[in-house]
Each structure stands twice: as C-alpha cells, then as structure tokens.
Design a protein around this motif. Sequence first.
Motif, mmCIF file in Angstrom:
data_model
loop_
_atom_site.group_PDB
_atom_site.id
_atom_site.type_symbol
_atom_site.label_atom_id
_atom_site.label_comp_id
_atom_site.label_asym_id
_atom_site.label_seq_id
_atom_site.Cartn_x
_atom_site.Cartn_y
_atom_site.Cartn_z
ATOM 1 N N GLY A 32 40.060 -38.374 43.299
ATOM 2 C CA GLY A 32 38.722 -38.628 43.833
ATOM 3 C C GLY A 32 37.870 -39.555 42.998
ATOM 4 N N LEU A 33 38.499 -40.415 42.182
ATOM 5 C CA LEU A 33 37.732 -41.384 41.400
ATOM 6 C C LEU A 33 37.533 -42.647 42.229
ATOM 7 N N TRP A 34 36.297 -43.071 42.385
ATOM 8 C CA TRP A 34 35.999 -44.281 43.144
ATOM 9 C C TRP A 34 36.052 -45.468 42.200
ATOM 10 N N ASP A 35 37.199 -46.107 42.185
ATOM 11 C CA ASP A 35 37.509 -47.150 41.215
ATOM 12 C C ASP A 35 37.573 -48.507 41.921
ATOM 13 N N LEU A 36 36.709 -49.431 41.530
ATOM 14 C CA LEU A 36 36.732 -50.785 42.089
ATOM 15 C C LEU A 36 37.301 -51.796 41.094
ATOM 16 N N SER A 86 33.711 -44.829 30.537
ATOM 17 C CA SER A 86 33.043 -44.803 31.842
ATOM 18 C C SER A 86 33.308 -43.549 32.676
ATOM 19 N N LEU A 87 34.320 -42.751 32.351
ATOM 20 C CA LEU A 87 34.676 -41.637 33.229
ATOM 21 C C LEU A 87 33.687 -40.476 33.166
ATOM 22 N N ARG A 88 32.792 -40.486 32.203
ATOM 23 C CA ARG A 88 31.754 -39.451 32.174
ATOM 24 C C ARG A 88 30.583 -39.804 33.090
ATOM 25 N N LEU A 89 30.600 -41.017 33.637
ATOM 26 C CA LEU A 89 29.526 -41.444 34.528
ATOM 27 C C LEU A 89 29.702 -40.827 35.907
ATOM 28 N N GLN A 90 28.593 -40.752 36.654
ATOM 29 C CA GLN A 90 28.661 -40.311 38.039
ATOM 30 C C GLN A 90 29.394 -41.349 38.878
ATOM 31 N N SER A 91 29.815 -40.945 40.080
ATOM 32 C CA SER A 91 30.720 -41.774 40.870
ATOM 33 C C SER A 91 30.168 -43.171 41.147
ATOM 34 N N GLU A 92 28.863 -43.271 41.508
ATOM 35 C CA GLU A 92 28.335 -44.583 41.846
ATOM 36 C C GLU A 92 28.271 -45.495 40.624
ATOM 37 N N TYR A 93 28.024 -44.920 39.440
ATOM 38 C CA TYR A 93 28.003 -45.730 38.227
ATOM 39 C C TYR A 93 29.417 -46.119 37.805
ATOM 40 N N LEU A 94 30.381 -45.274 38.108
ATOM 41 C CA LEU A 94 31.776 -45.630 37.839
ATOM 42 C C LEU A 94 32.196 -46.807 38.718
ATOM 43 N N LEU A 95 31.726 -46.815 39.964
ATOM 44 C CA LEU A 95 32.002 -47.941 40.864
ATOM 45 C C LEU A 95 31.500 -49.247 40.248
ATOM 46 N N ILE A 96 30.259 -49.231 39.794
ATOM 47 C CA ILE A 96 29.654 -50.447 39.247
ATOM 48 C C ILE A 96 30.383 -50.890 37.985
ATOM 49 N N THR A 97 30.706 -49.925 37.118
ATOM 50 C CA THR A 97 31.352 -50.252 35.846
ATOM 51 C C THR A 97 32.721 -50.877 36.055
ATOM 52 N N THR A 98 33.529 -50.265 36.911
ATOM 53 C CA THR A 98 34.877 -50.792 37.130
ATOM 54 C C THR A 98 34.845 -52.129 37.868
ATOM 55 N N PHE A 99 33.880 -52.295 38.792
ATOM 56 C CA PHE A 99 33.741 -53.589 39.474
ATOM 57 C C PHE A 99 33.371 -54.682 38.477
ATOM 58 N N ALA A 100 32.446 -54.350 37.571
ATOM 59 C CA ALA A 100 32.047 -55.318 36.544
ATOM 60 C C ALA A 100 33.212 -55.663 35.633
ATOM 61 N N PHE A 101 34.020 -54.671 35.307
ATOM 62 C CA PHE A 101 35.203 -54.931 34.470
ATOM 63 C C PHE A 101 36.130 -55.951 35.130
ATOM 64 N N ALA A 102 36.380 -55.777 36.430
ATOM 65 C CA ALA A 102 37.273 -56.694 37.146
ATOM 66 C C ALA A 102 36.700 -58.113 37.160
ATOM 67 N N GLU A 103 35.397 -58.231 37.337
ATOM 68 C CA GLU A 103 34.781 -59.557 37.341
ATOM 69 C C GLU A 103 34.858 -60.195 35.952
ATOM 70 N N ILE A 104 34.681 -59.394 34.908
ATOM 71 C CA ILE A 104 34.773 -59.921 33.536
ATOM 72 C C ILE A 104 36.171 -60.481 33.279
ATOM 73 N N ILE A 105 37.186 -59.772 33.738
ATOM 74 C CA ILE A 105 38.561 -60.244 33.543
ATOM 75 C C ILE A 105 38.771 -61.589 34.242
ATOM 76 N N ARG A 106 38.267 -61.727 35.480
ATOM 77 C CA ARG A 106 38.443 -62.981 36.221
ATOM 78 C C ARG A 106 37.693 -64.122 35.546
ATOM 79 N N ILE A 107 36.466 -63.867 35.109
ATOM 80 C CA ILE A 107 35.686 -64.911 34.437
ATOM 81 C C ILE A 107 36.314 -65.283 33.095
ATOM 82 N N PHE A 108 36.829 -64.278 32.387
ATOM 83 C CA PHE A 108 37.505 -64.541 31.115
ATOM 84 C C PHE A 108 38.708 -65.455 31.343
ATOM 85 N N ALA A 109 39.488 -65.168 32.381
ATOM 86 C CA ALA A 109 40.670 -65.982 32.671
ATOM 87 C C ALA A 109 40.290 -67.408 33.061
#
Length: 329
Positions: A32-36, A86-109
Amino acid sequence: MEILVFLSGLIALGGIYAMLAVALNINGGLLGLWDLGVVGYFAVGAYSYTLLTIDAPEGLGLPMIAGVIGSVIITGLLSLFIGYTSLRLQSEYLLITTFAFAEIIRIFASNEEWLTNGNIGFFGLDKPFQEFIPGANYMLFFTGLVLLSLAIYYFFAQRLADSPMGRYMRAIRENEIVTQSIGKKIFATKLKVFVLSSSMIGLVGCFYVWYMSIIAPNMFTSAITFTVWTALVLGGIGNNRGAVIGAFVLILVQEATRFIPVPAEYSVVLAGLRQFVSGMMLILVLRFLPQGLIAEKFKSVEKLFKFHDNSLILEPKGVGKNAASQGAE
C-alpha cells in the motif's frame, strides 16, 4: 517474418512493462505504498548497467552479468537511502518525495555529461548472446528471455504474496495502526519491501537497455511511472496476475493506435490519442470494475478479525456459534 519480428517486439515490450507492474505490485499493491519513483529506479538500473559494461573511457568494461548484478546493488542502495528518509512520511508526502527523486535522476542524467553523455546518451549498446543469434531471429530469442524472466518475477511475487510476509504486508496496508499495536515493526518492514521492489525495477532497466540498444534521459520520463500505475489499476491492485494482464492490455492498445491511418499533419494528435485511450480505459474500469479486471482474492483484516467496541478480539472458528447455542439452552 517481418510481422513476426514486430509482434515479438511488441510482446517483449509488454513483458518489460509487466515485470515493472509485478515489482510495483509488491510495493504499492500488497504493502500500500504510493510510490511515484518507478521511473527513477528504472533509470538508475539502466544507467548503472550501461556504465558498468560499456568500454572505457565512459564505462568500466565489465561483463554483462557483473553489470546486471551491479545495477541491482546500486538501485537497492539508492532506494535504501530514499526509503530511510521518506517512508516515515504520510502517503501524500511520500508521493511527492518519490516523484521528485525520479525527476532529479532524469535531470542529473541530462546535465552530467561527463558521466552520462548528456542528452545524447549512448548508442549501439550490446545485447546478451547477440553474437550467437544474429539477424531477425534475435528478437524471437529476446522475447523468450523476457517472458522467462517475467515468469520468474511472477513466481517470486506470488510466493511472497502467499507467505506469512505477504499477509503481514496486507495487514499493514489494511490497518497500519492495528498492526503496529500487536508489536509488528512497521518501518523496518516497509523499508525492506521498498528496497526489494526498487531493486527488481532496477533489474528491469537492463532489459530495457537491451530492448532499445540505446539509453538517453528522454527515455525515462514520468510517463513510464503513470503507465505502470495505470496497468496495475487496470489489472487489479494487489493481484500479480492482474498486474501482468493489465500491462499487456495497456501496451497492446497503446501500440495499436500506431496503425490508425492519418495524414502526417495529424501525427501529433494521434500521439495524444494514446494517452486519451489509456485514460478512457482507466475511467471505464474504475467505473464498472473498481477492483480491476482481476480483483484481489484475499479477505481484509476487518473480515479476518472481529472488532467489538474498538478492541481487537480474535474468535476461533465455531466459538461464536457454540456460545450462541449455550445461551439458547
């Protein structure tokens, strides 16, 4: 032969997305982790494999098997850091954190040309056993390799779902507070499952590199994350078989729009039509089949246990019936 090679390529692409959906189902469906951040782990696995296997000066020139193992380890270590913070965050904040992580990886590349060759990326990457199976037959072999790997993914995920660990994960998903109240270690379990799921996604990145023969930052946009989530919702969240079917159905429908005969000036509209079709499929399924094409067959915690006056009371099978009969006597 050409149509056979095309169909093989289509099945291989569907198999790659099916592996992503099965890996995501462990994390998002069972736990049930909402991971983007799906495309982020996907990109880390693909780039790690590429940089470990291509020749110097860009890469280390290691064998493919070392690149595959290295991509899993690197993705796992990075997801361990992301999950721990990030896993101690509530679900909506986990969504934002993981989405930001994915964008950072793309921009880094895109920007770190000394490491990733920037937006140009790497072309003509080697594929496993290509020297032994040249020509059009290689796509048939690669499709078989993808389907075999998908079978292994499905078997592992199914065994995990049926194990006590799988029931524990569902308990956290259904009611985290009650699960924690009986002495279970919620955060440690989330972190282990998060790393496992992310490492499996990183491994699929190797297959994507083999399938495309190139790697560039524009291959890893957020559209991949939303496609995998859409496939999981279509097939049925929490059901591994539904994840596989949802991925194949979605990819086949999206690719089928390429055969619609339209003038060149409408090509942009046709590209947008794929997203429209995916959205309509999602709306229709959520309207008429809220549990997806194949609903998860598992009783919720509330059905396994009986709650009375906000307290948890476990009643073995038959006890309630016997008590009622004694009262009648």
